[in-house]
Enzyme design. Structure first.
Site, short mmCIF file in Angstrom:
data_model
loop_
_atom_site.label_atom_id
_atom_site.label_comp_id
_atom_site.label_asym_id
_atom_site.label_seq_id
_atom_site.Cartn_x
_atom_site.Cartn_y
_atom_site.Cartn_z
N LYS A 28 0.85 -1.24 0.04
CA LYS A 28 -0.09 0.07 -0.23
C LYS A 28 0.97 1.22 0.16
CE LYS A 28 -0.29 -0.37 5.01
NZ LYS A 28 -1.21 -0.83 6.28
N TYR A 253 16.65 30.53 4.36
CA TYR A 253 15.63 31.35 4.75
C TYR A 253 15.88 31.54 6.52
CZ TYR A 253 12.67 30.58 0.78
OH TYR A 253 12.23 30.66 -0.66
C1 LIG Z 1 -0.51 -1.82 6.68
C2 LIG Z 1 -1.08 -3.05 7.23
C3 LIG Z 1 -0.23 -4.17 7.70
C4 LIG Z 1 1.14 -4.16 7.44
O1 LIG Z 1 1.64 -3.71 8.51
P1 LIG Z 1 3.41 -3.54 8.77
O2 LIG Z 1 3.52 -3.11 10.20
O3 LIG Z 1 3.81 -2.43 7.69
O4 LIG Z 1 3.93 -4.95 8.49
C5 LIG Z 1 -0.73 -5.38 8.03
N1 LIG Z 1 -2.25 -5.47 8.03
C6 LIG Z 1 -3.11 -4.60 8.02
C7 LIG Z 1 -4.52 -4.49 8.05
C8 LIG Z 1 -2.54 -3.12 7.59
O5 LIG Z 1 -3.16 -2.05 7.49
#
Ligand SMILES: *Cc1c(COP(=O)(O)O)cnc(C)c1O
Length: 383
Positions: A28, A253
């Site tokens: 994601k 800045y």
């Molecule tokens: C993002 C997510 C993961 C992965 O989590 P990590 O800590 O990056 O391994 C697993 N399950 C769900 C539901 C998530 O939203």
């Protein structure tokens, strides 16, 4: 981005799994900033059977790039997004009978695969009531074109080693999920994120959903190397200009750097417009010429300045490589170091790299096929 590192991290995580459990690579947020499509391919090459994303559009992006295989959308979906997710042949997650009815309504001839989510303590998505979760599962089973594919939960504190909340969540999930699986042996049970995968084999079940660790980032905000994981990401720039400062001369800045001694500054052409956070002003190091140099003065949108010293070493001249994340010589700057300086977590740093940063994907230094042209074109800022 070293795709070979993602591949090896996936293989490494799979080796950690209990026999029979599979790896689901979470890609994601554009693969936590690493590039979703390339990361997904590397994860599959490293043995990840499943991929997961948060949104329907992210699922569609992977399919558009020709990525096949099991794909799970983790997030909540509007009716329109549900159509996109189902159109991408992705599995979806349900925690209400109303949503199951919507999926049944929109699934069409091809049908759809649904995972039921129990909220065992995260306090966000999912139902807290195991009886309701069972009713949701029953609704899926009763719908002619729906398949009950999985049962899941998500941990709130897996990354806090030694906390007492995680075991309770695990136990609540186990009780509900194993009973459901006893009736429906084909179900995939899944609960673990990266931290839970590394922390407790009892959380592996049939599938572990690892995100941060596949990129070689440490879910516990320590050194990922201790767990045999390799960071895939480097953030590099270059010394685009040199500016000698006498005592009292300033840079940037707000004149947040004023020379207390004669020195030479190197100007690097990247800034908060690329995701280098402003709070790193006078609060970070950059590797130039194999040494740590202080990032001095304000971080502006398009430039930062580093103190190269006086006399400036020959290997820190115009055009020299500048490493904000990664190794140079025997020095190394990790994402975890930056996160600590900023009071945040590694996830936020890599997700915060903006679209303006050209992503250069390679395998242990060898450009991957579709990157050769860009490398030849000579991009000098990249990751
Ligand atoms: C993002 C997510 C993961 C992965 O989590 P990590 O800590 O990056 O391994 C697993 N399950 C769900 C539901 C998530 O939203």
């Amino acid at each position: 981005m070293n795709l070979a590192a993602i591949e090896r991290n996936c293989a490494r995580l799979r080796a950690e799994l209990r026999p029979g459990a599979s790896l689901c690579a979470v890609v994601k947020a554009d693969g936590y900033g690493h590039g979703a499509v390339q990361s997904a391919r590397a994860a599959q090459a490293g043995g990840a059977i499943w991929l997961a994303v948060a949104t329907a559009a992210e699922a569609a992006e992977l399919r558009f790039a020709g990525i096949a295989g099991c794909l799970l959308v983790l997030g909540a979906l509007t009716p329109g997004e549900l159509d996109v997710a189902l159109g991408a042949d992705a599995d979806v997650i349900a925690w209400s009978e109303e949503f199951v009815a919507a999926v049944a309504d929109r699934a069409g001839e091809a049908g759809a695969r649904v995972h039921v989510k129990l909220d065992t303590g995260m306090g966000r998505l999912g139902t807290r009531d195991p009886a309701e979760a069972d009713r949701v599962a029953a609704a899926v089973l009763a719908a002619p074109r729906l398949e009950l594919a999985g049962a899941m939960t998500h941990f709130a504190t897996a990354d806090e080693l030694g906390d007492g909340f995680f075991p309770g969540q695990l136990e609540r999930f186990r009780l509900w999920a194993l009973a459901l699986k006893a009736e429906h042996p084909g179900l995939a049970l899944h609960a673990a994120n990266s931290a839970a995968l590394l922390r407790d084999e009892a959380a592996h079940f049939d599938l572990a959903r690892a995100g941060v660790a596949i990129y070689g980032l440490d879910p516990f905000q320590r050194d990922a190397g201790e767990r045999g994981l390799e960071p895939a990401l480097e953030l590099r720039s270059w010394v685009a200009a040199l500016k000698h400062c006498e005592v009292g001369e300033s840079a940037g800045y707000g004149r947040r750097f004023i020379a207390q001694r004669p020195t030479t500054l190197g100007v690097l052409p990247l800034g908060y417009g690329d995701g280098v956070r402003r709070a790193l002003a006078n609060n970070a190091d950059v590797l130039v010429g194999g040494q740590r140099r202080a990032l001095v003065g304000a971080v502006s949108m398009d430039n930062v300045t580093v103190d190269l010293g006086d006399p400036r070493p020959d290997n820190a001249g115009l055009g020299a490589e500048a490493v904000l994340v990664g190794a140079q010589g025997s020095e190394r700057i990790t994402v975890e170091e930056l996160a600590k300086r900023l009071g945040t977590i590694n996830y936020e740093i890599t997700c915060g790299l903006s679209a303006r940063v050209p992503r250069a994907h390679h395998r242990d230094g060898e450009p991957v096929a579709d990157e050769r042209a860009r490398a030849a074109a000579g991009g000098r800022t990249g990751s």
